[in-house]
Design an enzyme around this catalytic site. Structure first.
Site, PDB file in Angstrom:
ATOM      1  N   CYS A  80       0.842  -1.197   0.000  1.00 17.27           N
ATOM      2  CA  CYS A  80       0.000   0.000   0.000  1.00 17.27           C
ATOM      3  C   CYS A  80       0.882   1.254   0.000  1.00 17.27           C
ATOM      4  O   CYS A  80       1.596   1.492  -0.965  1.00 17.27           O
ATOM      5  CB  CYS A  80      -0.993  -0.033   1.157  1.00 17.27           C
ATOM      6  SG  CYS A  80      -2.287   1.237   1.012  1.00 17.27           S
ATOM      7  N   HIS A 186      -3.638  -4.449  -0.603  1.00 18.66           N
ATOM      8  CA  HIS A 186      -3.353  -4.956   0.739  1.00 18.66           C
ATOM      9  C   HIS A 186      -3.337  -6.484   0.717  1.00 18.66           C
ATOM     10  O   HIS A 186      -4.387  -7.127   0.664  1.00 18.66           O
ATOM     11  CB  HIS A 186      -4.422  -4.473   1.722  1.00 18.66           C
ATOM     12  CG  HIS A 186      -4.250  -3.063   2.151  1.00 18.66           C
ATOM     13  ND1 HIS A 186      -3.383  -2.681   3.158  1.00 18.66           N
ATOM     14  CD2 HIS A 186      -4.835  -1.922   1.707  1.00 18.66           C
ATOM     15  CE1 HIS A 186      -3.447  -1.379   3.326  1.00 18.66           C
ATOM     16  NE2 HIS A 186      -4.312  -0.893   2.454  1.00 18.66           N
ATOM     17  N   GLU A 188      -2.610  -8.425   3.178  1.00 18.95           N
ATOM     18  CA  GLU A 188      -3.144  -8.943   4.441  1.00 18.95           C
ATOM     19  C   GLU A 188      -4.664  -8.855   4.521  1.00 18.95           C
ATOM     20  O   GLU A 188      -5.272  -9.435   5.422  1.00 18.95           O
ATOM     21  CB  GLU A 188      -2.502  -8.205   5.624  1.00 18.95           C
ATOM     22  CG  GLU A 188      -3.005  -6.794   5.874  1.00 18.95           C
ATOM     23  CD  GLU A 188      -2.518  -5.748   4.893  1.00 18.95           C
ATOM     24  OE1 GLU A 188      -2.917  -4.582   5.042  1.00 18.95           O
ATOM     25  OE2 GLU A 188      -1.737  -6.086   3.973  1.00 18.95           O
TER      26      GLU A 188
END
Length: 206
Positions: A80, A186, A188
């Site tokens: 990001c 992202h 995650e």
């Protein structure tokens, strides 16, 4: 040990939980010595380019990331805002960034074909792999990943782009050069595909 760089941004614990779920030892740290000693380094987070760079400099971590991580050949992953500050400069806050990858960061257009374009981009979007890279091993082309961005990276060398995405413009969604890999999306927060890419990074030999 994987060092997750703590520059007082949000979302760091989400990355830590994802890595621990995958079975990788990791630590969130703002200590230069621990980052230098780590086997791999991840620079994740959310926020503005100006504040990110201000905090990295205040913590004396900017040069550590440039010299002791990127140029030293240590595996380095940006996520990001972590992809954006790898470049030379950003239109956001007119920030001078790390300069690890030549290029700049631009704002998404305010309109598309005369219609307003919602910025920031928030949500899932399709990512097209433009060249083979082991970080994408086991991840099908055109997989959807989760984005939260108002700005996007433009590397000077297009060959560094390993995946693209479309949001008002076609932009680099992932870049790679030697030991440095970064994604605009992202990992995650992107379900099993994002976890697979995180695991791939943690296992790559450079």
């Amino acid at each position: 040990m994987i060092a997750i760089v703590d520059y007082k941004a949000g979302n760091l614990t989400s990355v830590k939980r994802a890595l621990e779920y995958l079975g990788h030892e990791c630590e969130i740290t703002d200590r230069a010595a621990k980052i230098r000693a780590a086997d791999r380094v991840i620079l994740p987070g959310v926020g503005a380019a100006g504040a990110t760079m201000e905090n990295l400099r205040a913590l004396n971590l900017a040069d550590v990331l440039r010299h002791d991580v990127a140029r030293a050949g240590k595996p380095f992953l940006g996520i990001c805002i972590g992809i954006q500050v790898l470049l030379d400069r950003s239109e956001e806050d007119r920030a001078d960034c790390l300069g690890i990858i030549a290029g700049h960061v631009a704002r998404y257009p305010r309109s598309l074909d005369g219609r307003p374009l919602k910025v920031p981009q928030i949500g899932w979007n399709r990512v097209r792999q433009t060249r083979a890279h082991p970080v994408f091993a086991g991840v099908p082309d055109n997989t959807h990943f989760y984005f939260v961005n108002s700005y996007y990276p433009i590397p000077d060398d297009p060959s560094m782009t390993i995946a693209t995405c479309e949001y008002g413009v076609n932009f680099a969604a992932a870049i790679a050069r030697d030991n440095v890999i970064a994604t605009q999306f992202h990992l995650e927060k992107s379900g099993s595909a994002g976890l697979k890419m995180l695991d791939n990074f943690c296992r790559l030999n450079f």
